[in-house]
Design a protein around this motif. Structure first.
Motif, PDB file in Angstrom:
ATOM      1  N   LYS A 238       0.775  -1.269   0.099  1.00  0.00           N
ATOM      2  CA  LYS A 238      -0.006   0.000   0.173  1.00  0.00           C
ATOM      3  C   LYS A 238       0.888   1.111  -0.234  1.00  0.00           C
ATOM      4  CE  LYS A 238      -4.090  -1.431   2.136  1.00  0.00           C
ATOM      5  NZ  LYS A 238      -5.517  -1.165   3.088  1.00  0.00           N
ATOM      6  N   ILE A 239       1.983   1.397   0.905  1.00  0.00           N
ATOM      7  CA  ILE A 239       2.779   2.459   0.939  1.00  0.00           C
ATOM      8  C   ILE A 239       3.562   2.578  -0.337  1.00  0.00           C
ATOM      9  CG2 ILE A 239       4.805   3.319   2.189  1.00  0.00           C
ATOM     10  CD1 ILE A 239       3.768   1.545   4.578  1.00  0.00           C
ATOM     11  N   ILE A 240       4.148   1.646  -0.755  1.00  0.00           N
ATOM     12  CA  ILE A 240       4.920   1.635  -2.163  1.00  0.00           C
ATOM     13  C   ILE A 240       4.143   1.976  -3.138  1.00  0.00           C
ATOM     14  CG2 ILE A 240       6.475   0.242  -3.627  1.00  0.00           C
ATOM     15  CD1 ILE A 240       7.230  -1.395  -1.079  1.00  0.00           C
ATOM     16  N   LEU A 241       3.028   1.572  -3.492  1.00  0.00           N
ATOM     17  CA  LEU A 241       2.112   1.947  -4.521  1.00  0.00           C
ATOM     18  C   LEU A 241       1.708   3.344  -4.538  1.00  0.00           C
ATOM     19  CD1 LEU A 241       0.003  -1.203  -4.958  1.00  0.00           C
ATOM     20  CD2 LEU A 241       1.676  -0.356  -6.599  1.00  0.00           C
ATOM     21  N   ALA A 242       1.385   3.853  -3.163  1.00  0.00           N
ATOM     22  CA  ALA A 242       0.786   4.999  -2.941  1.00  0.00           C
ATOM     23  C   ALA A 242       1.976   6.109  -3.166  1.00  0.00           C
ATOM     24  CB  ALA A 242       0.215   5.358  -1.457  1.00  0.00           C
ATOM     25  N   SER A 243       3.057   5.989  -2.618  1.00  0.00           N
ATOM     26  CA  SER A 243       4.125   7.108  -2.617  1.00  0.00           C
ATOM     27  C   SER A 243       5.364   7.027  -3.396  1.00  0.00           C
ATOM     28  CB  SER A 243       4.237   7.108  -0.850  1.00  0.00           C
ATOM     29  OG  SER A 243       3.301   7.558  -0.202  1.00  0.00           O
ATOM     30  N   SER A 244       5.319   6.007  -4.434  1.00  0.00           N
ATOM     31  CA  SER A 244       6.652   5.927  -5.164  1.00  0.00           C
ATOM     32  C   SER A 244       5.876   5.308  -6.730  1.00  0.00           C
ATOM     33  CB  SER A 244       7.530   4.967  -4.760  1.00  0.00           C
ATOM     34  OG  SER A 244       6.944   3.592  -4.906  1.00  0.00           O
ATOM     35  N   ASN A 245       6.700   5.414  -7.592  1.00  0.00           N
ATOM     36  CA  ASN A 245       6.246   5.293  -8.987  1.00  0.00           C
ATOM     37  C   ASN A 245       7.420   4.099  -9.506  1.00  0.00           C
ATOM     38  OD1 ASN A 245       4.257   7.276  -9.533  1.00  0.00           O
ATOM     39  ND2 ASN A 245       5.881   8.685  -9.256  1.00  0.00           N
ATOM     40  N   LYS A 246       6.742   3.306 -10.402  1.00  0.00           N
ATOM     41  CA  LYS A 246       7.663   2.293 -11.068  1.00  0.00           C
ATOM     42  C   LYS A 246       8.912   2.861 -11.351  1.00  0.00           C
ATOM     43  CE  LYS A 246       4.145  -0.640 -13.038  1.00  0.00           C
ATOM     44  NZ  LYS A 246       3.510  -1.337 -14.169  1.00  0.00           N
ATOM     45  N   GLY A 247      10.230   2.121 -10.961  1.00  0.00           N
ATOM     46  CA  GLY A 247      11.596   2.433 -11.102  1.00  0.00           C
ATOM     47  C   GLY A 247      12.073   3.470 -10.217  1.00  0.00           C
ATOM     48  N   ASP A 248      11.153   3.984  -9.054  1.00  0.00           N
ATOM     49  CA  ASP A 248      11.595   4.774  -8.023  1.00  0.00           C
ATOM     50  C   ASP A 248      12.517   3.983  -7.062  1.00  0.00           C
ATOM     51  OD1 ASP A 248      10.640   6.898  -8.964  1.00  0.00           O
ATOM     52  OD2 ASP A 248       9.072   7.270  -7.476  1.00  0.00           O
ATOM     53  N   ILE A 249      13.350   4.451  -6.457  1.00  0.00           N
ATOM     54  CA  ILE A 249      14.275   3.672  -5.380  1.00  0.00           C
ATOM     55  C   ILE A 249      13.498   3.769  -4.037  1.00  0.00           C
ATOM     56  CG2 ILE A 249      16.361   3.598  -4.437  1.00  0.00           C
ATOM     57  CD1 ILE A 249      17.714   4.992  -6.715  1.00  0.00           C
ATOM     58  N   VAL A 250      13.477   2.729  -3.359  1.00  0.00           N
ATOM     59  CA  VAL A 250      12.704   2.488  -2.130  1.00  0.00           C
ATOM     60  C   VAL A 250      13.888   2.182  -1.233  1.00  0.00           C
ATOM     61  CG1 VAL A 250      11.348   1.122  -0.613  1.00  0.00           C
ATOM     62  CG2 VAL A 250      10.605   1.646  -2.697  1.00  0.00           C
ATOM     63  N   PHE A 251      14.322   2.569   0.003  1.00  0.00           N
ATOM     64  CA  PHE A 251      15.223   2.671   0.990  1.00  0.00           C
ATOM     65  C   PHE A 251      14.816   2.283   2.256  1.00  0.00           C
ATOM     66  CE2 PHE A 251      18.223   4.721   3.873  1.00  0.00           C
ATOM     67  CZ  PHE A 251      19.353   3.631   3.770  1.00  0.00           C
ATOM     68  N   ASP A 252      15.259   1.071   2.772  1.00  0.00           N
ATOM     69  CA  ASP A 252      14.964   0.705   4.093  1.00  0.00           C
ATOM     70  C   ASP A 252      16.221   0.270   4.937  1.00  0.00           C
ATOM     71  OD1 ASP A 252      14.161  -0.842   6.369  1.00  0.00           O
ATOM     72  OD2 ASP A 252      12.853  -1.975   5.418  1.00  0.00           O
ATOM     73  N   PRO A 253      16.650   1.293   5.879  1.00  0.00           N
ATOM     74  CA  PRO A 253      17.619   1.186   6.787  1.00  0.00           C
ATOM     75  C   PRO A 253      17.699  -0.097   7.794  1.00  0.00           C
ATOM     76  CG  PRO A 253      16.688   3.205   7.374  1.00  0.00           C
ATOM     77  CD  PRO A 253      15.909   2.507   6.385  1.00  0.00           C
ATOM     78  N   PHE A 254      16.455  -0.429   7.967  1.00  0.00           N
ATOM     79  CA  PHE A 254      16.165  -1.463   9.115  1.00  0.00           C
ATOM     80  C   PHE A 254      15.513  -2.533   8.382  1.00  0.00           C
ATOM     81  CE2 PHE A 254      16.257   2.601  11.364  1.00  0.00           C
ATOM     82  CZ  PHE A 254      17.162   2.532  12.439  1.00  0.00           C
ATOM     83  N   ALA A 255      16.270  -3.116   7.506  1.00  0.00           N
ATOM     84  CA  ALA A 255      15.454  -3.963   6.420  1.00  0.00           C
ATOM     85  C   ALA A 255      14.752  -5.405   7.125  1.00  0.00           C
ATOM     86  CB  ALA A 255      16.285  -4.249   5.255  1.00  0.00           C
ATOM     87  N   GLY A 256      15.222  -5.829   8.197  1.00  0.00           N
ATOM     88  CA  GLY A 256      14.883  -7.070   8.797  1.00  0.00           C
ATOM     89  C   GLY A 256      14.964  -8.369   7.896  1.00  0.00           C
ATOM     90  N   ALA A 257      13.965  -8.952   7.734  1.00  0.00           N
ATOM     91  CA  ALA A 257      13.921 -10.137   6.721  1.00  0.00           C
ATOM     92  C   ALA A 257      13.699  -9.606   5.259  1.00  0.00           C
ATOM     93  CB  ALA A 257      12.904 -11.175   7.127  1.00  0.00           C
ATOM     94  N   GLY A 258      13.684  -8.422   4.963  1.00  0.00           N
ATOM     95  CA  GLY A 258      13.605  -7.833   3.546  1.00  0.00           C
ATOM     96  C   GLY A 258      12.282  -7.689   2.907  1.00  0.00           C
ATOM     97  N   SER A 259      11.129  -7.583   3.721  1.00  0.00           N
ATOM     98  CA  SER A 259       9.877  -7.696   3.241  1.00  0.00           C
ATOM     99  C   SER A 259       9.715  -6.283   2.499  1.00  0.00           C
ATOM    100  CB  SER A 259       8.818  -7.484   4.531  1.00  0.00           C
ATOM    101  OG  SER A 259       8.967  -8.421   5.008  1.00  0.00           O
ATOM    102  N   SER A 260      10.267  -5.265   2.782  1.00  0.00           N
ATOM    103  CA  SER A 260       9.977  -3.966   2.040  1.00  0.00           C
ATOM    104  C   SER A 260      10.910  -4.265   0.715  1.00  0.00           C
ATOM    105  CB  SER A 260      10.449  -2.718   2.753  1.00  0.00           C
ATOM    106  OG  SER A 260      11.941  -2.923   3.027  1.00  0.00           O
ATOM    107  N   LEU A 261      11.874  -4.917   0.673  1.00  0.00           N
ATOM    108  CA  LEU A 261      12.704  -4.817  -0.402  1.00  0.00           C
ATOM    109  C   LEU A 261      12.080  -5.919  -1.504  1.00  0.00           C
ATOM    110  CD1 LEU A 261      16.163  -5.374   1.235  1.00  0.00           C
ATOM    111  CD2 LEU A 261      14.890  -2.981   0.824  1.00  0.00           C
ATOM    112  N   VAL A 262      11.451  -6.803  -1.035  1.00  0.00           N
ATOM    113  CA  VAL A 262      10.694  -7.899  -1.832  1.00  0.00           C
ATOM    114  C   VAL A 262       9.493  -7.351  -2.398  1.00  0.00           C
ATOM    115  CG1 VAL A 262       9.473 -10.186  -1.642  1.00  0.00           C
ATOM    116  CG2 VAL A 262      11.792  -9.892  -0.425  1.00  0.00           C
ATOM    117  N   THR A 263       8.728  -6.628  -1.490  1.00  0.00           N
ATOM    118  CA  THR A 263       7.789  -5.856  -2.226  1.00  0.00           C
ATOM    119  C   THR A 263       7.807  -4.872  -3.165  1.00  0.00           C
ATOM    120  OG1 THR A 263       6.636  -6.261   0.134  1.00  0.00           O
ATOM    121  CG2 THR A 263       5.401  -4.902  -1.339  1.00  0.00           C
TER     122      THR A 263
END
Length: 321
Positions: A238-263
């Motif tokens: 929901k967050i990624i689709l709302a607040s970024s566009n295809k090809g944009d860079i998503v950054f997660d400095p506390f990535a844990g098991a990678g959920s944000s990166l996978v999404t």
């Protein structure tokens, strides 16, 4: 080594580093890697201390930051203890990562910061001093430990922040929620703002700041890992689709098991992640490899998000595609 015995339905990812599948560990970067050039960190997970690693990353590259730091509670993360601090000390901790991430953001970047209600009380003034607060989302995650002397804590906060209140991305049509229609309205005998399907009547509704359609990952979901505070892919989508566009860079400095990166990968965004635990980084790397073939996000079908208990209806849509 004692092998874990699981139910066939248990899809939890919790292998040890010694048992990591082929190709998982080889692609992980660390503090010895060259991290100063953007092309060296795009679509990478970096294993290391985020407070040191962030200093070495290039500036002005982040379109969307997802920040899920340890909440201000006692918690174990892969053998590492996070100890509850005083509010003043936790505010200092929060300002420390903010000071490091701010130079990495583009002028029109957005940030989402996760917290529980007690942590929110402490960090709200710090967030307001550094960014423009656009909203505070309440996620009803339901799961929580019951109490005989207080209400069960079944909610978490997600702060929506921007650098520039007049220049930021928000794709409202990409994050609609498909809900069942209980009292369908008709105009001239025809459905108005809803659709009738073989699985019931549904309406695509505008998103609000109360999210009650997302469960935490559980053992029978392919995205589930052994991480103690894993966020669901549906929440992050929901967050990624709302607040970024295809090809944009998503950054997660506390990535844990990678959920944000996978999404992000599943939604055709680029990503950069940092995680201090080698084990959690490996779990995330494995999930990223699987995302090459499997782009499915549970609860997101036909370009919309679905409320809970609609798996049959979603399956019907997928089968008809």
């Amino acid at each position: 080594m004692t092998e874990k015995v699981k139910s066939k339905r248990n899809k939890t990812i919790d292998f040890s580093l010694d048992d990591a599948p082929a190709g998982v560990l080889e692609g992980i970067k660390n503090g010895h890697s060259d991290l100063s050039q953007l092309n060296n960190i795009i679509n990478q997970t970096i294993n290391g201390d985020t407070f040191e690693i962030m200093k070495r990353l290039p500036d002005n590259f982040v379109d969307l930051a997802l920040i899920d730091p340890p909440y201000n509670i006692n918690k174990k993360y892969d053998g590492m203890d996070f100890k509850k601090m005083s509010d003043d000390d936790y505010q200092t901790y929060t300002q420390k990562w903010i000071d490091l991430i701010k130079p990495k953001l583009k002028p029109n970047a957005s940030l989402y910061v996760f917290s529980d209600w007690t942590t929110s009380v402490a960090i709200a003034p710090i967030l307001e001093n550094n960014f423009v607060i656009k909203n505070r989302i309440t996620w009803q995650r339901e799961k929580g430990r019951g109490s005989l002397t207080n209400w069960k804590n079944g909610m978490e906060d997600v702060w929506f922040l921007v650098n520039d209140k007049n220049d930021y991305t928000f794709n409202v049509d990409d994050v609609k929620l498909r809900r069942r229609v209980l009292a369908p309205y008709k105009e001239n005998g025809k459905a108005k703002d809803w659709q009738e399907t073989e699985n019931g009547k549904f309406r695509d509704t505008m998103p609000s700041n109360f999210w009650d359609d997302i469960s935490i990952p559980y053992w029978s979901m392919p995205e589930n890992t052994g991480h103690p505070t894993q966020k669901p892919e549906k929440l992050l989508a929901k967050i990624i689709l709302a607040s970024s566009n295809k090809g944009d860079i998503v950054f997660d400095p506390f990535a844990g098991a990678g959920s944000s990166l996978v999404t992000a990968k599943k939604l055709n965004r680029k990503y950069v992640g940092i995680e201090q635990s080698s084990l959690y980084t490996a779990w995330g790397a494995y999930r990223l490899l699987r995302a090459e073939e499997d782009k499915h996000i549970q609860g997101y079908t036909d370009g919309v998000f679905w409320e809970r208990n609609t798996i049959a209806a979603q399956g019907s849509v997928i089968n008809n595609e």
